[in-house]
Write a protein that holds these residues in place. Structure first.
Motif, short mmCIF file in Angstrom:
data_model
loop_
_atom_site.label_atom_id
_atom_site.label_comp_id
_atom_site.label_asym_id
_atom_site.label_seq_id
_atom_site.Cartn_x
_atom_site.Cartn_y
_atom_site.Cartn_z
N PRO A 52 17.04 -16.05 -6.71
CA PRO A 52 18.18 -15.50 -7.46
C PRO A 52 17.94 -15.44 -8.97
O PRO A 52 18.63 -14.69 -9.67
N GLY A 53 16.98 -16.19 -9.49
CA GLY A 53 16.71 -16.17 -10.92
C GLY A 53 15.71 -15.10 -11.33
O GLY A 53 15.29 -15.05 -12.50
N TYR A 54 15.34 -14.24 -10.38
CA TYR A 54 14.33 -13.21 -10.64
C TYR A 54 14.88 -11.82 -10.29
O TYR A 54 15.57 -11.65 -9.29
N ASP A 55 14.55 -10.84 -11.11
CA ASP A 55 14.71 -9.45 -10.70
C ASP A 55 13.57 -9.12 -9.75
O ASP A 55 12.47 -9.68 -9.85
N VAL A 56 13.80 -8.18 -8.84
CA VAL A 56 12.79 -7.84 -7.83
C VAL A 56 12.63 -6.33 -7.77
O VAL A 56 13.62 -5.60 -7.63
N PHE A 57 11.39 -5.87 -7.84
CA PHE A 57 11.08 -4.45 -7.73
C PHE A 57 9.93 -4.26 -6.75
O PHE A 57 9.17 -5.19 -6.47
N LEU A 58 9.80 -3.04 -6.23
CA LEU A 58 8.76 -2.71 -5.25
C LEU A 58 7.90 -1.58 -5.77
O LEU A 58 8.39 -0.60 -6.33
N SER A 59 6.58 -1.70 -5.54
CA SER A 59 5.64 -0.68 -5.97
C SER A 59 4.68 -0.33 -4.84
O SER A 59 4.37 -1.17 -4.00
N PHE B 91 0.84 -1.19 0.00
CA PHE B 91 0.00 0.00 0.00
C PHE B 91 0.88 1.25 0.00
O PHE B 91 0.65 2.19 -0.75
N GLY B 92 1.89 1.26 0.85
CA GLY B 92 2.82 2.37 0.88
C GLY B 92 2.95 3.00 2.26
O GLY B 92 2.24 2.64 3.20
N VAL C 230 10.73 11.95 5.33
CA VAL C 230 12.00 11.30 4.96
C VAL C 230 12.53 11.93 3.69
O VAL C 230 11.90 12.78 3.07
N SER C 231 13.72 11.50 3.28
CA SER C 231 14.27 11.96 2.01
C SER C 231 13.40 11.48 0.86
O SER C 231 12.86 10.37 0.91
N PRO C 232 13.25 12.27 -0.19
CA PRO C 232 12.38 11.89 -1.30
C PRO C 232 12.78 10.56 -1.94
O PRO C 232 13.96 10.29 -2.15
N ARG C 233 11.77 9.74 -2.21
CA ARG C 233 11.97 8.49 -2.93
C ARG C 233 10.78 8.27 -3.85
O ARG C 233 9.68 8.73 -3.58
N ASN C 234 11.02 7.56 -4.94
CA ASN C 234 9.97 7.30 -5.91
C ASN C 234 9.49 5.86 -5.82
O ASN C 234 10.27 4.92 -5.95
N PHE C 235 8.20 5.70 -5.57
CA PHE C 235 7.56 4.39 -5.54
C PHE C 235 6.37 4.47 -6.50
O PHE C 235 5.30 4.94 -6.11
N TYR C 236 6.58 4.04 -7.73
CA TYR C 236 5.54 4.22 -8.74
C TYR C 236 4.46 3.15 -8.63
O TYR C 236 4.67 2.07 -8.07
N ALA C 237 3.31 3.45 -9.21
CA ALA C 237 2.16 2.55 -9.15
C ALA C 237 2.41 1.31 -10.01
O ALA C 237 3.17 1.36 -10.99
N PRO C 238 1.77 0.19 -9.66
CA PRO C 238 2.00 -1.07 -10.39
C PRO C 238 1.85 -1.01 -11.90
O PRO C 238 2.65 -1.65 -12.61
N PRO C 239 0.86 -0.27 -12.45
CA PRO C 239 0.75 -0.27 -13.92
C PRO C 239 2.01 0.21 -14.63
O PRO C 239 2.32 -0.28 -15.73
N PHE C 240 2.73 1.16 -14.04
CA PHE C 240 3.96 1.63 -14.67
C PHE C 240 5.01 0.51 -14.73
O PHE C 240 5.71 0.36 -15.73
N TRP C 241 5.10 -0.26 -13.65
CA TRP C 241 6.07 -1.35 -13.63
C TRP C 241 5.69 -2.45 -14.61
O TRP C 241 6.55 -2.97 -15.34
N LEU C 242 4.42 -2.82 -14.62
CA LEU C 242 3.99 -3.89 -15.53
C LEU C 242 4.23 -3.50 -16.98
O LEU C 242 4.69 -4.32 -17.79
#
Length: 359
Positions: free
Chosen positions: A78-85, A55-56, A101-113
């Protein structure tokens, strides 16, 4: 730089006229999509990928928990790349703006897909792992993200690729009413049995709104309390957003059980210890004047669990706040990992049907 660009785009969007709204939305979408595309291309090492969807939050402790989860997933798979949304637009925007906190980018799932399907990437297998606790409203959003992607809702994905890619879905922590509930209860009891021996351990979940329980979500809190109380009657599970299961209801159940004059340890029953944990559970807000006046739903508003149980005669203070999210507990985090393993070893996702539980 990306955070600044995103914030500038949002500021511009709010300042422009209605005639320019569509153009600004398109510009923002392009900025975000290009940023995710570049990230995926730069970090791609494998032909399969896992996307963790939370959720975030806007708390550093939560970011640390997410980072640890990503690191654990990379080590376990280990055979997979891993990302967080993040699925929450509010959390995404506040994180980019650097709230707390310091700025960070956590984009929504559709952008990653979409990025996973871009030319030069095109993963052969995409696993989406829900980091939700209950199979409720937020989990339904995760399902819908995958459905939209699989059905090429925006018309921007290669149909030949979609016909070949394998899609998998890892379910929430408490997906199964028996297996998962008992597994989580066992893990929590192993951690907190000594606390519950003489005192109360009260877990604070989020809960779905009362009008939204289509997917058998809120009942998981009741089932978890029942499973925990098989170990010890001093365990309780309440929420911040479930009718008849607020902190006031937890208090009533404690009194009915004859539990008095003890400590009350409070623990978030959420993937991370974020805003709800720091404020609703362990904050200093207190509406006490000449006694609490519950609202029409039976909840005492503007009062944290810490202050409420303290006012009701229990020892409940900063020393009894167990401020750890469930992702910070390796034995509980392992249950999410097991769901991912089950998704990978199971049948590919039938994205035309939901994966909500039957009971």
């Amino acid at each position: 730089m990306l955070a600044m660009l995103a914030l500038l785009a949002v500021m511009c969007f709010t300042a422009c006229s209605d005639d320019d709204d569509d153009n600004n939305v398109d510009n923002n979408y392009t900025i975000y999509q290009n940023a995710v595309n570049q990230t995926v291309k730069a970090q791609k090492k494998n032909n399969k990928v896992i996307l963790l969807v939370a959720f975030g939050s806007t708390w550093q402790q939560a970011y640390n928990a997410f980072d640890e989860a990503v690191a654990t997933y990379k080590q376990t798979f280990p055979g997979y790349d891993v990302f967080l949304s993040f699925s929450s637009a509010i959390c995404i925007n506040r994180a980019a703006a650097g709230e707390n906190v310091s700025p960070r980018n956590f984009y929504a799932p559709p952008f990653w897909l979409t990025a996973f399907a871009q030319d030069g990437v095109k993963y052969s297998e995409i696993v989406v792992q829900s980091l939700q606790v209950i199979p409720g409203e937020e989990y339904t959003r995760v399902i819908n993200y995958i459905k939209d992607f699989a059905n090429n809702a925006n018309g921007d994905i290669d149909d030949d690729y979609l016909a070949k890619v394998t899609l998998r879905l890892g379910v929430p922590l408490l997906q199964d009413a028996v297996k998962d509930v008992n597994a989580v209860a066992g893990a929590l009891n192993a951690l907190y049995a000594n606390y519950a021996k003489d005192d109360v351990v009260a877990f604070m979940g989020h809960g779905n709104p009362d009008s939204y329980d289509t997917y058998k979500a809120n009942v998981r809190y009741t089932q978890l309390e029942e499973a925990l109380q098989k170990y010890n009657k001093n365990y309780f599970v309440g929420t911040v957003d479930m009718m008849d299961n607020f902190k006031t209801n937890v208090y009533d159940r404690m009194k009915e059980a004859g539990i008095n004059n003890c400590k009350v340890y409070c623990h978030p029953l959420m993937s991370i210890d974020g805003d709800h944990g720091h404020n609703d559970m362990a904050g200093d807000d207190d509406a006490w004047e000449n006694g609490y006046e519950p609202n029409e739903e039976g909840e005492v508003e503007d009062t944290s669990w810490k202050m409420y149980f303290s006012r009701m005669g229990y020892t409940c203070d900063n020393s009894t706040m167990i401020e750890k999210g469930l992702l910070e507990l390796p034995s509980v985090r392992q249950i999410w990992i097991n769901h991912t393993k089950d998704a990978i070893s199971g049948e590919p996702l039938d994205y035309y049907h939901s994966k909500n539980p039957e009971e």
